[in-house]
Design a protein around this motif. Sequence first.
Motif, short mmCIF file in Angstrom:
data_model
loop_
_atom_site.label_atom_id
_atom_site.label_comp_id
_atom_site.label_asym_id
_atom_site.label_seq_id
_atom_site.Cartn_x
_atom_site.Cartn_y
_atom_site.Cartn_z
N THR A 1 -71.24 -50.25 25.61
CA THR A 1 -72.10 -50.16 24.43
C THR A 1 -71.24 -49.99 23.19
O THR A 1 -70.20 -49.31 23.23
N GLU A 2 -71.65 -50.61 22.08
CA GLU A 2 -70.99 -50.39 20.81
C GLU A 2 -72.01 -49.81 19.82
O GLU A 2 -73.21 -49.84 20.08
N ALA A 3 -71.51 -49.28 18.70
CA ALA A 3 -72.42 -48.68 17.73
C ALA A 3 -71.77 -48.65 16.35
O ALA A 3 -70.54 -48.56 16.22
N PHE A 4 -72.62 -48.75 15.33
CA PHE A 4 -72.19 -48.47 13.97
C PHE A 4 -72.60 -47.04 13.66
O PHE A 4 -73.77 -46.67 13.79
N VAL A 5 -71.64 -46.21 13.27
CA VAL A 5 -71.88 -44.80 13.00
C VAL A 5 -71.71 -44.56 11.51
O VAL A 5 -70.64 -44.83 10.95
N GLU A 6 -72.75 -44.06 10.87
CA GLU A 6 -72.72 -43.82 9.43
C GLU A 6 -72.04 -42.49 9.13
O GLU A 6 -72.60 -41.43 9.38
N LEU A 7 -70.82 -42.55 8.63
CA LEU A 7 -70.09 -41.36 8.19
C LEU A 7 -68.99 -41.81 7.24
O LEU A 7 -68.69 -42.99 7.10
N ASN A 8 -68.38 -40.83 6.57
CA ASN A 8 -67.30 -41.13 5.63
C ASN A 8 -66.04 -41.51 6.40
O ASN A 8 -65.47 -40.67 7.10
N PRO A 9 -65.60 -42.77 6.29
CA PRO A 9 -64.43 -43.20 7.08
C PRO A 9 -63.12 -42.70 6.48
O PRO A 9 -62.38 -43.43 5.83
N SER A 10 -62.83 -41.41 6.63
CA SER A 10 -61.64 -40.80 6.05
C SER A 10 -60.37 -41.36 6.69
O SER A 10 -60.41 -42.09 7.68
N ALA A 11 -59.24 -40.98 6.10
CA ALA A 11 -57.96 -41.54 6.51
C ALA A 11 -57.64 -41.27 7.98
O ALA A 11 -57.00 -42.08 8.64
N GLY B 1 -68.91 -46.18 7.08
CA GLY B 1 -69.05 -45.90 8.50
C GLY B 1 -67.96 -46.56 9.32
O GLY B 1 -67.02 -47.16 8.79
N ILE B 2 -68.11 -46.45 10.62
CA ILE B 2 -67.17 -47.04 11.56
C ILE B 2 -67.94 -47.71 12.69
O ILE B 2 -69.06 -47.31 13.03
N VAL B 3 -67.33 -48.73 13.26
CA VAL B 3 -67.86 -49.36 14.46
C VAL B 3 -67.04 -48.85 15.64
O VAL B 3 -65.80 -48.88 15.59
N GLN C 1 -69.61 -38.16 24.60
CA GLN C 1 -69.06 -39.46 24.95
C GLN C 1 -67.87 -39.79 24.07
O GLN C 1 -67.87 -39.51 22.87
N SER C 2 -66.85 -40.39 24.66
CA SER C 2 -65.69 -40.85 23.91
C SER C 2 -65.91 -42.28 23.44
O SER C 2 -66.54 -43.09 24.14
N ALA C 3 -65.41 -42.60 22.26
CA ALA C 3 -65.57 -43.94 21.70
C ALA C 3 -64.34 -44.30 20.89
O ALA C 3 -63.79 -43.47 20.17
N LYS C 4 -63.92 -45.55 20.99
CA LYS C 4 -62.75 -46.05 20.27
C LYS C 4 -63.18 -46.73 18.99
O LYS C 4 -64.11 -47.54 18.99
N ILE C 5 -62.51 -46.40 17.88
CA ILE C 5 -62.84 -47.00 16.59
C ILE C 5 -62.32 -48.44 16.58
O ILE C 5 -61.13 -48.70 16.76
N MET C 6 -63.24 -49.39 16.34
CA MET C 6 -62.91 -50.81 16.33
C MET C 6 -62.87 -51.39 14.92
O MET C 6 -62.22 -52.41 14.68
N ARG C 7 -63.56 -50.74 13.99
CA ARG C 7 -63.67 -51.28 12.63
C ARG C 7 -64.06 -50.17 11.68
O ARG C 7 -64.83 -49.28 12.05
N LYS C 8 -63.54 -50.21 10.46
CA LYS C 8 -63.93 -49.29 9.40
C LYS C 8 -64.65 -50.05 8.30
O LYS C 8 -64.36 -51.23 8.05
#
Length: 315
Positions: A175-185, A215-217, A202-209
Amino acid sequence: MRKNKGRHTMVKRLFWGVLLVTLIFCSLGWVYRSNWMAGSIELELAQTGVIEHSEAVKAVFANEEYLIQAPVSGKVELLGKDGQRFRRGENVALIHPEGAAPGTISKELAAKVNAPMGGLFFQKVDGLESTVTPQSLLEMDLAKIVEQKENSQAQSDIVQAGVPMGKMVNNLIPTEAFVELNPSADLSVGKTIKLNLNGQVQSAKIMRKSDDPQGIVVRFNQYLDGTVNSRIQDVKWISRPPISGIVIPKSALITKGEELGVYVVQKGIFQYRKVKVLDENDTLICVENLPSGIPVVKNPRAGIEGLSANVKIPS
């Protein structure tokens, strides 16, 4: 001489009388002050616990989904439970001609609905199956994707030809998701974060900022149950690892010079204890130098040290 002696005796008696009355009032005042201060004190037991650092965020989940169109109009007879896995080509449902109830006519007259791919069958559709996908979250304009609204259709036993009657979901890919948050450094692509979904971490790997929308994908390690029928959810982002230890209310902490401490109840008396703060959040602190189960003053104030703790000890 007798007159002076009598006057001296009266003064002496008056002095001792005033002194006695003063002592009585002072004693009563001290008792009243002690009882009033102690009576307004609230206690809580120090307990072993965990300080968590989490932030409520919104997540839009995406799985590989394939809509199933009804081949004919009629009444649907599902051949399995919602969320059941079917192999490719297996029958997931029968559609009986309109006006005929299942069982009243031969099964041969019913239209068979086959699974176009292996996966989980769900009857509910939300209109975002072809828009919010793992591929679109990685490659498409996120602003346009996120602004899409769910259009859930009420589940019905009666369907019209050409209308989606359900969908297949590939549960063999993550499963993937877009998570709405401040994509800090520190939230860089490739980093792993943790999200709490309904009590499950759950653990998730950041694929896109993304800066617009912010947010982040992320990609999870596996398919996540509950992300199909509830595509948009409020989850908790665990921003820092939790710390375990003796946990007390943050309001209990007091400062004496450069020293931090709390008031506890020991042997029926309010006593001051120096502590070391290991971690904290908005409401709790994790400390050293306190045993588990000791009563701690939640609303400390000056002047209670040494007073009798005439308050109810929580159990």
